[in-house]
Scaffold this motif. Structure first.
Motif, PDB file in Angstrom:
ATOM      1  N   SER A  92      -3.762   4.700   2.430  1.00 28.90           N
ATOM      2  CA  SER A  92      -2.611   5.568   2.666  1.00 28.90           C
ATOM      3  C   SER A  92      -3.065   6.877   3.308  1.00 28.90           C
ATOM      4  CB  SER A  92      -1.878   5.868   1.355  1.00 28.90           C
ATOM      5  OG  SER A  92      -1.284   4.701   0.839  1.00 28.90           O
ATOM      6  N   LYS A  93      -2.242   7.413   4.171  1.00 29.20           N
ATOM      7  CA  LYS A  93      -2.603   8.621   4.904  1.00 29.20           C
ATOM      8  C   LYS A  93      -2.757   9.840   4.004  1.00 29.20           C
ATOM      9  CE  LYS A  93      -0.968   7.516   9.554  1.00 29.20           C
ATOM     10  NZ  LYS A  93      -2.241   7.823  10.244  1.00 29.20           N
ATOM     11  N   ASN A  94      -2.146   9.805   2.832  1.00 30.69           N
ATOM     12  CA  ASN A  94      -2.249  10.951   1.925  1.00 30.69           C
ATOM     13  C   ASN A  94      -3.404  10.825   0.940  1.00 30.69           C
ATOM     14  OD1 ASN A  94      -1.258   8.927   0.330  1.00 30.69           O
ATOM     15  ND2 ASN A  94       0.459  10.086  -0.508  1.00 30.69           N
ATOM     16  N   GLN A  95      -4.284   9.850   1.153  1.00 33.62           N
ATOM     17  CA  GLN A  95      -5.401   9.612   0.238  1.00 33.62           C
ATOM     18  C   GLN A  95      -6.731   9.969   0.903  1.00 33.62           C
ATOM     19  OE1 GLN A  95      -4.911   9.436  -2.778  1.00 33.62           O
ATOM     20  NE2 GLN A  95      -4.337   7.442  -3.562  1.00 33.62           N
ATOM     21  N   LEU A 110       0.837  -1.204   0.000  1.00 33.29           N
ATOM     22  CA  LEU A 110       0.000   0.000   0.000  1.00 33.29           C
ATOM     23  C   LEU A 110       0.870   1.252   0.000  1.00 33.29           C
ATOM     24  CD1 LEU A 110      -2.954   1.141   0.331  1.00 33.29           C
ATOM     25  CD2 LEU A 110      -2.442   1.259   2.787  1.00 33.29           C
ATOM     26  N   ARG A 111       1.864   1.259   0.844  1.00 41.02           N
ATOM     27  CA  ARG A 111       2.708   2.450   0.988  1.00 41.02           C
ATOM     28  C   ARG A 111       3.629   2.669  -0.208  1.00 41.02           C
ATOM     29  NH1 ARG A 111       5.542   2.954   6.568  1.00 41.02           N
ATOM     30  NH2 ARG A 111       5.387   5.173   6.049  1.00 41.02           N
ATOM     31  N   ASP A 162      -4.581   0.694  -4.066  1.00 38.10           N
ATOM     32  CA  ASP A 162      -5.232   1.859  -3.454  1.00 38.10           C
ATOM     33  C   ASP A 162      -5.703   1.586  -2.033  1.00 38.10           C
ATOM     34  OD1 ASP A 162      -5.249   3.531  -5.893  1.00 38.10           O
ATOM     35  OD2 ASP A 162      -6.671   2.051  -6.645  1.00 38.10           O
ATOM     36  N   ASN A 169       2.513   2.164  -3.206  1.00 39.50           N
ATOM     37  CA  ASN A 169       1.590   2.507  -4.286  1.00 39.50           C
ATOM     38  C   ASN A 169       1.300   1.349  -5.234  1.00 39.50           C
ATOM     39  OD1 ASN A 169      -0.048   4.718  -5.002  1.00 39.50           O
ATOM     40  ND2 ASN A 169       1.189   5.113  -6.825  1.00 39.50           N
ATOM     41  N   ILE A 229      -0.821   3.955   8.453  1.00 38.32           N
ATOM     42  CA  ILE A 229      -1.922   3.963   7.474  1.00 38.32           C
ATOM     43  C   ILE A 229      -3.190   4.483   8.145  1.00 38.32           C
ATOM     44  CG2 ILE A 229      -0.989   2.018   6.150  1.00 38.32           C
ATOM     45  CD1 ILE A 229      -3.176   0.260   7.447  1.00 38.32           C
TER      46      ILE A 229
END
Length: 282
Positions: free
Chosen positions: A235-238, A93-94, A99, A96, A115
Motif C-alpha cells: 500500500s502507498k501509505n506503508q 491489499l487496499r 500487508d 487492509n 500500489i
C-alpha cells in the motif's frame, strides 16, 4: 516456551521477563512496520500458480513462499499467507486484508497508480497450444481470430486487446477472443478440453504445464513475450513497511539467500532499467 506453575517462582519470573521481552520485540516490529497484526507479516497470494506459489499436500510451496519466508525472517516477523484469487489481490491489499502481495505481480503503470512495488525478480510470457494443434502462434499478432485463455486480471490482457484492435481488425482479421479464468490451471484445462485454441501464460507456468501434462501441450512462442519485472505489492501509505522489506532483501543479497532462491527457480533479478521500462507510460 511454557513454564509450568510448579517450578520455582524465580523461574516463573524469568519466564515472564522473557515473554515480556518477546512482546516488546514484537510490538517494536509492529510499530516500525505498522503491520495489520503485531509481529506478523500477512501476505496475500494466489496459491494456484505453480511453480511460483501453490499448495502441495495442503502446504503452500514455491518461489514466493521461500522468498517471503526469508524476508519475514530478516524483518523479525512471522509470515502468514492468505490464499486469494489473483484478480482480488490488489483489492484485498487496499482494503487492509494483508500487508503485502507476493504472487508473481507484474510491475505495470496501471497498478503503480494504486500500489507501491518492491521489485524482486523478472519473467515474461509464452503461448501454449495442444500438442496436436496445427496452429503455431509465435507472437501476439499470430493470435488474431483465436480463442485464447488467460488467468483473470493478467497484465498482458490489455496488451493483447491492443494487438487485437490495432493489428488484427485493421488487417481484416478477426479479433483475439480473450477468455479469462480464475486460475492458471483452469486456463490450461480449457486448452486441453478444446474450449480455447491457445493459452497465454507466464513463461515458467507454461513450461511447468507442458511437463505436468505429459507433453499434451507445446510452447509455440520462440522467445519471451513482454519481458517484465515482478515485484511485491505494498500500500502507498506503508512507507515504513516498504523500507523494511527493501532492507530485508538487501540483507538476503548479502547472505546469498536472494541469489540461491532465484537460481533454484531459474529466475533473474530485475535491473533498474527493466523496472523503469515496466513503469513507463504506454
Amino acid at each position: 516456551m511454557v513454564i509450568k506453575q510448579k517450578f520455582a517462582p524465580i523461574l516463573a519470573g524469568i519466564g515472564l521477563a522473557m515473554a515480556a521481552g518477546l512482546f516488546v520485540q514484537q510490538s517494536q516490529a509492529a510499530t516500525d512496520y505498522n503491520t495489520i497484526e503485531p509481529g506478523t507479516l500477512t501476505i496475500g497470494s494466489d496459491m494456484t500458480y505453480p511453480p511460483y506459489i501453490y499448495l502441495e499436500n495442503g502446504q503452500p510451496v514455491g518461489f514466493e513462499i521461500e522468498f517471503m519466508n526469508a524476508v519475514a525472517k530478516h524483518m523479525g516477523l512471522e509470515p502468514e499467507f492468505v490464499d486469494t484469487r489473483f484478480a482480488q489481490l490488489i483489492v484485498g491489499l487496499r482494503s487492509n486484508r494483508f500487508d503485502v502481495i507476493a504472487s508473481l505481480l507484474y510491475i505495470t503503470p496501471e497498478r503503480a497508480d494504486v500500489i507501491d512495488y518492491v521489485p524482486h525478480t523478472q519473467t515474461g510470457s509464452s503461448i501454449l497450444v495442444a500438442s496436436d494443434s496445427a496452429a503455431e502462434p509465435k507472437r501476439p499478432e499470430d493470435l488474431c481470430g483465436m480463442r485464447v485463455s488467460s488467468i483473470q486480471g493478467a497484465s498482458w490482457i490489455p496488451k493483447l486487446t491492443k494487438v487485437s484492435e490495432e493489428h488484427c481488425l485493421p488487417n481484416d482479421q478477426q479479433a483475439i477472443d480473450i477468455r479469462e479464468f480464475s486460475t492458471a490451471p483452469e486456463a490450461t484445462q480449457a486448452v486441453l478440453a478444446n474450449g480455447v485454441d491457445a493459452q497465454f501464460a507466464d513463461a515458467a507456468v507454461a513450461k511447468l504445464a507442458v511437463e505436468k501434462t505429459g507433453d499434451a501441450l507445446k510452447i509455440t512462442s520462440e522467445s519471451l513475450i513482454y519481458p517484465i519485472a515482478v515485484g511485491l505489492g505494498i500500500s502507498k501509505n506503508q512507507q515504513a513497511l516498504k523500507e523494511g522489506i527493501e532492507t530485508a532483501i538487501e540483507e538476503m543479497k548479502r547472505t546469498g539467500e536472494y541469489q540461491d532462491i532465484l537460481d533454484k527457480y531459474n529466475l533473474s533479478k530485475p535491473n533498474p532499467q527493466d523496472v523503469e521500462a515496466a513503469l513507463a507510460d504506454n
